[in-house]
Motif scaffolding. Sequence first.
Motif, short mmCIF file in Angstrom:
data_model
loop_
_atom_site.label_atom_id
_atom_site.label_comp_id
_atom_site.label_asym_id
_atom_site.label_seq_id
_atom_site.Cartn_x
_atom_site.Cartn_y
_atom_site.Cartn_z
N GLY A 77 0.65 -1.17 0.12
CA GLY A 77 -0.04 -0.07 0.03
C GLY A 77 0.78 1.21 0.11
O GLY A 77 0.40 2.40 -0.24
N PHE A 78 2.16 1.09 0.10
CA PHE A 78 3.09 2.29 0.06
C PHE A 78 3.23 2.83 -1.25
O PHE A 78 3.81 3.75 -1.70
CB PHE A 78 4.28 1.97 0.91
N ALA A 79 3.18 1.89 -2.26
CA ALA A 79 3.38 2.12 -3.56
C ALA A 79 3.03 3.52 -4.17
O ALA A 79 3.78 4.08 -4.96
CB ALA A 79 2.89 1.11 -4.59
N PRO A 80 1.95 4.13 -4.01
CA PRO A 80 1.51 5.49 -4.40
C PRO A 80 2.35 6.50 -4.01
O PRO A 80 2.38 7.47 -4.53
CB PRO A 80 0.17 5.77 -3.88
N ALA A 93 8.84 -4.74 1.05
CA ALA A 93 7.25 -4.48 1.03
C ALA A 93 6.81 -4.71 -0.51
O ALA A 93 5.87 -5.16 -0.52
CB ALA A 93 6.88 -2.95 1.55
N LEU A 94 7.45 -3.83 -1.43
CA LEU A 94 7.19 -3.75 -2.89
C LEU A 94 7.36 -4.89 -3.68
O LEU A 94 6.92 -4.85 -4.62
CB LEU A 94 7.46 -2.45 -3.42
N GLU A 95 8.36 -5.78 -3.22
CA GLU A 95 8.87 -6.93 -4.18
C GLU A 95 9.40 -6.10 -5.48
O GLU A 95 10.02 -5.32 -5.94
CB GLU A 95 7.95 -7.97 -3.89
N LYS A 96 8.69 -6.86 -6.51
CA LYS A 96 9.16 -6.41 -8.11
C LYS A 96 8.61 -5.25 -8.46
O LYS A 96 9.08 -4.58 -9.32
CB LYS A 96 8.77 -7.62 -8.96
N ASP A 97 7.68 -4.65 -7.50
CA ASP A 97 7.21 -3.25 -7.87
C ASP A 97 8.21 -2.24 -7.61
O ASP A 97 8.13 -1.03 -8.17
CB ASP A 97 5.98 -3.06 -6.94
N ILE A 98 9.20 -2.53 -6.99
CA ILE A 98 10.40 -1.68 -6.95
C ILE A 98 11.49 -1.55 -7.86
O ILE A 98 12.09 -0.64 -8.24
CB ILE A 98 11.23 -2.11 -5.59
N ALA A 115 14.15 -9.48 -3.44
CA ALA A 115 12.73 -8.78 -4.07
C ALA A 115 12.71 -9.04 -5.39
O ALA A 115 11.39 -9.23 -5.70
CB ALA A 115 12.87 -7.21 -3.50
N ILE A 116 13.49 -8.75 -6.33
CA ILE A 116 13.13 -8.97 -7.75
C ILE A 116 13.72 -10.18 -8.47
O ILE A 116 13.49 -10.25 -9.76
CB ILE A 116 14.19 -7.36 -8.35
#
Length: 905
Positions: free
Chosen positions: A652-655, A690-695, A733-734
């Motif tokens: 939920g921190f992505a934004p 927290a974000l894993e591949k979204d980072i 994470a990635i």
Amino acid sequence: MTEQAAAKLLKVLEKTVSNNPEDQKQALDYLAAAGTENFSIFVQCLSLILRTQQCQSFVRQAAGLQLKNALAAKDIETKHMYLQRWLSLPVNERTEVKGNVLATLGTEPSRPSIAAQCVSAIACAELPTGLWPDVIGILMTNVTNVASGEMLKESSLETLGYVCQDIEAKVLEQQANDILTAIVHGMRKEETSIHVRLAATNALLNSLEFTKRNFSNEQERNIIMQVACETTQSNDLKVKVAALQGLSRIVSLYYGYMDAYMANALFPITIQAIKSEESEVAMQGMEFWSTVAEVEIDLAMEAEEAEEKTQAPENTSRHYMKGACQHLCPILLENMAKHDDDDDDDDWSTSKAAGVCVMLMAQCVGDTILENVMPFLHHIASNDWKYKEAAILAFASVLDGPDRSKLLPLIQQAMPALIDSMQHPKVQVRDTVAFALGRVIESCPDIVNDVSVLESFLPALSTGLTQEPRVAANVCWALVSLVKTAYESATAKGTDASGQPETFNLSQVFGPMITELIKVTDRTDGNQSNLRIAAYEALMELINNSPKDCYSVVQNTTLLMLKKLEQILNMEAAATSANDKAQLLDLQALLCATLQSVVRKMRAEDLPRAGEHIMNGLLQIMARTAVSGLTRNVMEEALIAVSTLIETLGKGFAPYMESLKPYLLRGLGNHEESQVCGAAVGVVTDLCRALEKDIVPHLDQIVELLLGSLQSPRLNRDVKVQIISSFGDIALAIEDQFERYVEVVMRVLGEAQTAAYVSNPDDLDQIDYVDSLRDAILSTYTGIFQGSRPADETNAECVAKARQAISRFAGPMCEMITKCCEMEPVPPSESLMSTASGLIGDLVVLYGSEILPLLNNDKVNNMLNRGRKGKTSKARSVAGWASKEIRKAMNKGQQGQTVDFSFKS
């Protein structure tokens, strides 16, 4: 050439004390450039000016200061650079400089000697490498030669003191006899110069670390002890104080040898000192017995540990403190009543030193202290405020040591008088009462379950919060003790799945307590006695230790903190003076820290809505900091608060990533403030988890800055260890997308492996650093391994593909594992053993018997055996699992294709 340069440099040095700031700036700029452009000529000229007695005194001092600063530095990397720069000079040039600074000793008209600092700086650079071996002998001769003047003897002893203070003890062990000869000669009662005796006594204090061999020799020990004890009888205050400091250091280092001296020398000398009207002397006498208590407390702990292991302790206590207790207590208690009406809360005083000594004595002798202190406690009812305050402090000081069952009746008897004393007209009394109330809670936590006590206790604390800053600050600390104890008591009775109790004894007053503390943070005198800091710390602890039925108060506190943050940001924008801005920055840092506590306590369903407001506030703080360039510790606390928010919000921190990114990148590039850079690296780690591949879209810039930070000479080495470890979190994470960074990260790990060795087994800081560096390297290998492991471990094709991918790293991994398993010169920590064991197990599970030639060796097996017997359950369980997997692989003899375990970029 040198003489011309020296003449020019002389004129520049004269301008360093000019009344014209522009002249000063130009002179300092010239000196900085001269040291860089031609270091050889620079140091030769400085040493020549320093030696030349015809030069004005202040110019010689300025030259000596510049020379010393060009040779020595506190920062480790700068110090190493200066060392290499000096040692790279030709021998004849170094010899000339050394000759000049040695010849300066004894010729300076002022004290202390700047030449002594220069000689010491060169000696500390050269002695460890075997250079300048005769310098100690020269200094000794300067002191012992009957023809030497007072200034030469004094400056030579100062030099020895500086060298002993700044150099590793083992370097001087072979020259300890010469050093002690000079020191003892200078300390003799026959020496007529007070300055020489003082320099010698200070040098003794600095030399004690490496004189173990001398202390083990009875004859030499007797000489040292005789001269040390005789020097305590000097009529000069400074010499007497320094000699008493030496006795404290001696008993700390060589406690086991003190039997022959304690009764006939050390006891009467220190008792006489404690009775002295000179406060500096009295405090040093108390320091001696405080040191004895600390040593004996440590020995008692060692004895308990040895008993648990059914072993004999290596060292045993002589129980000096127990024997001295009845003689010391009356004198110390009287000293505790020695106050001046205008005593400053921050000043160290005889009464405070006596209180600390009594407190340590109580911890050391336990129940024995009570019979010696009890008669003095009747002064709690005294009309003389000094004795009243001393009795309250004595009561507070003996609460840690005696058996709790014996303390409880004493506390119950004293509580009414203590609470009444919160209304005493003297601030010193109320301040000590507030401290005592906190000690009561710490020592007897059962008191929080006594409703009758709380009914009188809480109003007294509430009143104290409105009193003088020093009193209110101690009340904040007492409140922290109270809330922690109440929470622990409630937790012991039972919690739900969240680990929180439903309620506790303070639930009804929790809201008012928070309200009162928030009022304290707004006090105009909050900067005095660290009151505002104490209030915010209390707020954080109250929130951290709040039960479920106080959650609404936590929610309201969040809103209050955000409003205060907005107010402070507006105030900062309007602030003009540097002092006002500094205070507002400190407030922002405290608010960020409080928000961390609030975020950790908030429920998942409330976080998204509150998180947006919290994040906006943090972004405003970081934006202001970036514009003003003033950070203090604000940016660090803001980034830590962001980390807390990331942990709780998860994906939920992505934004917020795009808004955060500029400040995160700025933090990663801040090599001047290592704490800020370290906090930014922590944010990167939390973002990966927290974000894993979204980072991934943000990583190129982040990784580039991380790699650049590793090359920075200004960045603290511990942060560099943190950066190395962060690559493992990125890899985990990635997963397969880490391929784009593998080559450069593997090169970094290779360089780190080369640096991860202990060159000095006596350097505890280096041992800890190397251990943490090795742990970081293995953690990163683990992250790379875990990120590359098969997604479906039941799919043979998937497993084979992963085996081939990881095989590139397995060789370096095994090499590092083996290095970490070495028991010499220092065995690995339990944390490192756990990390190594985990990676061993992972590799064996994936590769079976094929990996065993790289892992099944004596070093690895010895480490696993040690881990299985470790103190921590993690070390035992992980080492046991890894050993089991190795045995399974050996028994199974798994068949499969041979894998090439060498890294290929």
